[in-house]
Design a protein around this motif. Structure first.
Motif, PDB file in Angstrom:
ATOM      1  N   SER A 239      28.671  38.048  49.089  1.00  0.00           N
ATOM      2  CA  SER A 239      29.161  37.679  47.766  1.00  0.00           C
ATOM      3  C   SER A 239      28.008  37.300  46.853  1.00  0.00           C
ATOM      4  O   SER A 239      26.965  36.810  47.294  1.00  0.00           O
ATOM      5  N   ILE A 240      28.226  37.549  45.562  1.00  0.00           N
ATOM      6  CA  ILE A 240      27.328  37.114  44.495  1.00  0.00           C
ATOM      7  C   ILE A 240      28.143  36.199  43.596  1.00  0.00           C
ATOM      8  O   ILE A 240      29.199  36.603  43.087  1.00  0.00           O
ATOM      9  N   ASN A 241      27.662  34.968  43.409  1.00  0.00           N
ATOM     10  CA  ASN A 241      28.427  33.967  42.675  1.00  0.00           C
ATOM     11  C   ASN A 241      27.654  33.470  41.462  1.00  0.00           C
ATOM     12  O   ASN A 241      26.491  33.072  41.581  1.00  0.00           O
ATOM     13  N   PHE A 242      28.300  33.469  40.293  1.00  0.00           N
ATOM     14  CA  PHE A 242      27.748  32.854  39.092  1.00  0.00           C
ATOM     15  C   PHE A 242      28.402  31.485  38.937  1.00  0.00           C
ATOM     16  O   PHE A 242      29.619  31.389  38.726  1.00  0.00           O
ATOM     17  N   MET A 243      27.577  30.430  39.017  1.00  0.00           N
ATOM     18  CA  MET A 243      28.084  29.079  39.170  1.00  0.00           C
ATOM     19  C   MET A 243      27.892  28.242  37.909  1.00  0.00           C
ATOM     20  O   MET A 243      26.921  28.422  37.170  1.00  0.00           O
TER      21      MET A 243
ATOM     22  N   ILE B 179      35.930  45.965  46.735  1.00  0.00           N
ATOM     23  CA  ILE B 179      35.164  44.833  46.214  1.00  0.00           C
ATOM     24  C   ILE B 179      36.098  43.928  45.422  1.00  0.00           C
ATOM     25  O   ILE B 179      36.752  44.364  44.476  1.00  0.00           O
ATOM     26  N   VAL B 180      36.153  42.671  45.822  1.00  0.00           N
ATOM     27  CA  VAL B 180      36.981  41.673  45.145  1.00  0.00           C
ATOM     28  C   VAL B 180      36.181  41.042  44.014  1.00  0.00           C
ATOM     29  O   VAL B 180      34.995  40.727  44.167  1.00  0.00           O
ATOM     30  N   ARG B 181      36.829  40.881  42.860  1.00  0.00           N
ATOM     31  CA  ARG B 181      36.263  40.093  41.771  1.00  0.00           C
ATOM     32  C   ARG B 181      37.231  38.952  41.477  1.00  0.00           C
ATOM     33  O   ARG B 181      38.445  39.165  41.404  1.00  0.00           O
ATOM     34  N   ASN B 182      36.700  37.756  41.316  1.00  0.00           N
ATOM     35  CA  ASN B 182      37.569  36.598  41.100  1.00  0.00           C
ATOM     36  C   ASN B 182      36.771  35.476  40.451  1.00  0.00           C
ATOM     37  O   ASN B 182      35.557  35.596  40.233  1.00  0.00           O
ATOM     38  N   CYS B 183      37.448  34.380  40.141  1.00  0.00           N
ATOM     39  CA  CYS B 183      36.795  33.161  39.668  1.00  0.00           C
ATOM     40  C   CYS B 183      37.413  31.977  40.410  1.00  0.00           C
ATOM     41  O   CYS B 183      38.484  32.099  41.021  1.00  0.00           O
TER      42      CYS B 183
ATOM     43  N   PRO C 171      37.643  52.725  39.454  1.00  0.00           N
ATOM     44  CA  PRO C 171      37.591  54.195  39.495  1.00  0.00           C
ATOM     45  C   PRO C 171      36.450  54.732  40.331  1.00  0.00           C
ATOM     46  O   PRO C 171      36.431  55.916  40.678  1.00  0.00           O
ATOM     47  N   LEU C 172      35.485  53.878  40.661  1.00  0.00           N
ATOM     48  CA  LEU C 172      34.310  54.318  41.422  1.00  0.00           C
ATOM     49  C   LEU C 172      34.550  54.165  42.910  1.00  0.00           C
ATOM     50  O   LEU C 172      35.029  53.124  43.368  1.00  0.00           O
ATOM     51  N   SER C 173      34.236  55.190  43.670  1.00  0.00           N
ATOM     52  CA  SER C 173      34.375  55.122  45.121  1.00  0.00           C
ATOM     53  C   SER C 173      33.439  54.058  45.693  1.00  0.00           C
ATOM     54  O   SER C 173      32.349  53.828  45.174  1.00  0.00           O
ATOM     55  N   PHE C 174      33.853  53.430  46.774  1.00  0.00           N
ATOM     56  CA  PHE C 174      33.062  52.396  47.437  1.00  0.00           C
ATOM     57  C   PHE C 174      31.775  53.024  47.960  1.00  0.00           C
ATOM     58  O   PHE C 174      31.802  54.014  48.696  1.00  0.00           O
ATOM     59  N   ASN C 175      30.617  52.462  47.580  1.00  0.00           N
ATOM     60  CA  ASN C 175      29.346  53.090  47.968  1.00  0.00           C
ATOM     61  C   ASN C 175      28.326  52.087  48.502  1.00  0.00           C
ATOM     62  O   ASN C 175      27.125  52.219  48.277  1.00  0.00           O
TER      63      ASN C 175
ATOM     64  N   PRO D 298      31.989  42.156  47.986  1.00  0.00           N
ATOM     65  CA  PRO D 298      32.233  43.409  48.732  1.00  0.00           C
ATOM     66  C   PRO D 298      32.701  43.115  50.153  1.00  0.00           C
ATOM     67  O   PRO D 298      32.136  42.266  50.848  1.00  0.00           O
ATOM     68  N   ARG D 299      33.744  43.834  50.584  1.00  0.00           N
ATOM     69  CA  ARG D 299      34.283  43.714  51.942  1.00  0.00           C
ATOM     70  C   ARG D 299      34.188  45.079  52.600  1.00  0.00           C
ATOM     71  O   ARG D 299      34.961  45.987  52.298  1.00  0.00           O
TER      72      ARG D 299
END
Length: 402
Positions: free
Chosen positions: A125-129, A148-152, A166-170, A141-142
């Motif tokens: 995970s990448i977190n903006f805190m 890929i999950v995006r959340n807050c 729309p982009l395939s997992f890469n 990303p899982r």
């Protein structure tokens, strides 16, 4: 009929489904084979998910709207697995990089996060805190699930997850990754391995972001901060221009389809007397797709879209809604729509032609006129063709009279 008989004998309990695919696709053996491959992949995925649940977890895995952030799983040598390779043990909750004291966060600030994905990676995970430990963006990303999950997170409570793209997992185990996250006025724009992935609208004030952390099954992490004027910086496909005398439909091979979403650059202006040809295949379970004739290839700032063509497949009985519009000076203009009987069918090939006249774009499907859109801006301003949605694209060319 011999091909159909062979398929029916080879699929066992799926006789009815494969027959329906065969009929919908107009007798396409390739589409039937693709259906069977997807079916097999789905079965394999379910099998390995079940095995994973038995061997790794001692309790049920709860997959809900909460962002899960734990997995202490590693491959190890054992008597039950002789000859196995011992890999690095990792934890998806371990902090591997922290960037503190981020100042003056404003629109145009770009973060480029690079590193390597461990061979044992389950997720990272990448977190903006913010200062109070709220997360303005949780990018997660899982790898087993290929999404890929995006959340807050606000006051310890996770918000609603977003997973569609729309982009395939890469992202792949054992490979390097490069993720660019741009802060804009309304949203985070995310680029994964050189291609725009998706956006995440701000749910917290982005100017209060004070730190960035990277957690999980990655290593050799580095972060670069820079203010930029355009996003993303990508390599474009050059759209070939051919003469009318040499243009022919020709054969279409499944192995030659373009990477989607498709972005192509016009070497010459798309003006009166020229035709844009798009050849491809509708997916088996389509919802919609769209073609943009736009001023440039950037997502930010948003380009002017001189013509937005958006066929939608929600109707039954061969009728489809064809929407047309333009995006000028930061907003959508008046939408035009019609509901037509068309040749768009799940699994079938199509030939879409957009003809530029002196006053409008005329849209032809398999040589039949299905829509027209009167110019709202000078067609000479169109430089880029952008295509996204539930189609495969095999060919994009610009045809001229000379």
């Amino acid at each position: 009929m011999a091909v159909l008989a062979y398929l029916l004998l080879s699929v066992g309990d799926d006789l009815v489904e494969i027959a329906e695919v065969f009929i919908r696709s107009g007798g396409s053996f390739a589409e039937c084979r693709e259906y069977l491959q997807c079916k097999k992949q789905e079965q394999l995925f379910r099998y390995y998910l079940a095995q994973y649940s038995k061997e790794v977890h001692n309790e049920a895995v709860k997959m809900s709207t909460e962002s899960l952030d734990s997995c202490d799983y590693a491959y190890q040598d054992s008597p039950q697995s002789p000859g196995s390779i011992s890999l690095d043990k990792s934890s998806s909750t371990e902090i591997v990089y922290t960037l503190e004291n981020i100042t003056e966060v404003s629109a145009g600030l770009s973060f480029v996060i690079s590193g390597s994905i461990l061979l044992t990676c389950e997720r990272f995970s990448i977190n903006f805190m913010l200062k109070n430990s709220d997360l303005a963006l949780h990018f997660n990303p899982r790898l087993p699930q290929n999404y890929i999950v995006r959340n807050c997170r606000i006051k310890g409570v996770w918000g609603k997850e977003e997973v569609a793209s729309p982009l395939s997992f890469n992202l792949h185990r054992g490979q390097k990754f490069k993720i660019q996250i741009l802060v804009s006025d309304k949203e985070f724009l995310i680029c994964v391995n050189g291609r725009h992935f998706n956006a995440f609208k701000h749910r917290l004030p982005y100017k209060k972001i004070c730190a960035l952390e990277v957690k999980g099954d990655v290593k050799d992490v580095a972060v670069e901060q820079i203010y930029i004027e355009n996003y993303p910086d990508i390599v474009l496909d050059e759209i070939a221009q051919i003469s009318r005398e040499t243009f022919a439909l020709g054969d279409i091979l499944d192995s030659n389809y373009k990477i989607m979403p498709y972005t192509g650059r016009l070497a010459q202006p798309f003006t009166n007397g020229k035709n844009l040809h798009i050849r491809g295949r509708i997916k088996l379970l389509p919802h919609s797709f769209y073609v943009n004739l736009q001023s440039n290839h950037y997502c930010w700032p948003h380009p002017n879209v001189q013509f937005h063509l958006n066929p939608r497949f929600g109707s039954v009985g061969g009728k489809h809604v064809i929407c047309r519009n333009s995006w000028i000076d930061g907003k959508w203009d008046r939408e035009e729509r019609s509901e037509n009987l068309t040749d768009f069918m799940p699994g079938k090939l199509f030939h879409l032609k957009i003809a530029c006249t002196d006053v409008s774009y005329q849209v032809y499907l398999n040589e039949k006129l299905i829509a027209e859109f009167v110019f709202r801006e000078d067609p000479k301003l169109v430089e880029t063709i952008y295509i996204q949605g539930d189609i495969k694209v095999f060919d994009v060319v610009l045809e001229s009279a000379y």
